[in-house]
Design a protein around this motif. Sequence first.
Motif, PDB file in Angstrom:
ATOM      1  N   MET A 197       0.931  -1.064   0.133  1.00 50.14           N
ATOM      2  CA  MET A 197      -0.174   0.306   0.204  1.00 50.14           C
ATOM      3  C   MET A 197       1.247   0.967   0.376  1.00 50.14           C
ATOM      4  O   MET A 197       1.451   1.603   1.118  1.00 50.14           O
ATOM      5  N   GLN A 198       1.273   1.985  -0.387  1.00 51.64           N
ATOM      6  CA  GLN A 198       1.509   3.696  -0.797  1.00 51.64           C
ATOM      7  C   GLN A 198       1.184   4.638  -0.042  1.00 51.64           C
ATOM      8  O   GLN A 198      -0.121   4.789   0.009  1.00 51.64           O
ATOM      9  N   ILE A 199       1.579   5.358   0.795  1.00 48.02           N
ATOM     10  CA  ILE A 199       1.675   6.073   1.705  1.00 48.02           C
ATOM     11  C   ILE A 199       2.384   7.155   1.140  1.00 48.02           C
ATOM     12  O   ILE A 199       3.725   7.139   0.200  1.00 48.02           O
ATOM     13  N   ASP A 200       1.830   8.209   1.642  1.00 44.31           N
ATOM     14  CA  ASP A 200       3.117   9.489   0.910  1.00 44.31           C
ATOM     15  C   ASP A 200       3.598  10.425   2.741  1.00 44.31           C
ATOM     16  O   ASP A 200       3.801   9.700   3.347  1.00 44.31           O
ATOM     17  N   ARG A 222       3.924   8.909   6.760  1.00 41.07           N
ATOM     18  CA  ARG A 222       5.237   8.610   6.892  1.00 41.07           C
ATOM     19  C   ARG A 222       5.572   9.673   8.185  1.00 41.07           C
ATOM     20  O   ARG A 222       6.133   8.996   9.113  1.00 41.07           O
TER      21      ARG A 222
END
Length: 152
Positions: free
Chosen positions: A1-4, A8
């Motif tokens: 899953m992508q987080i920005d 973070r």
Amino acid sequence: MQIDDADRRLLRHLMADPALPTAELAERAGLTVATCWRRLERLKERGILRGEEARIDWRALGWEVEVSLRFTLDKTNPRAFDEFISAAREVPEVIEIQTFLGQTDLRLNMIARDMQHYQEIYRERILALPHIADLDALMLVATIKESAELPL
């Protein structure tokens, strides 16, 4: 899953201080309170944040012995894993159960008040677990690093 990057920052601050109020967390992460709250909710919905928990130091409560027990099971019974795990869950001093691929099938981490207590648990509860083919015990001497922090 992508987080920005904003996610973070939130996660880094939460790992450093999980008890931060949302307003202070938002300030440290450079977000508005509303944006911070929405992002936290989205991280929970995606299963990245799984909730909050109290971390109790069992050593401070007088539990002085930690042992890692590695098991190889007799796998001639197709229910060996399920029956072993079910029985191991019933031992209150077992604080962690892990399964592995390889020579070791399972590992139990357990705690005891002292060596006499450990011997009692080992003889009465651990050796009574089903389907044990081999068992190895590792007594914890020192914890050098213990961290749940991720390199975000």
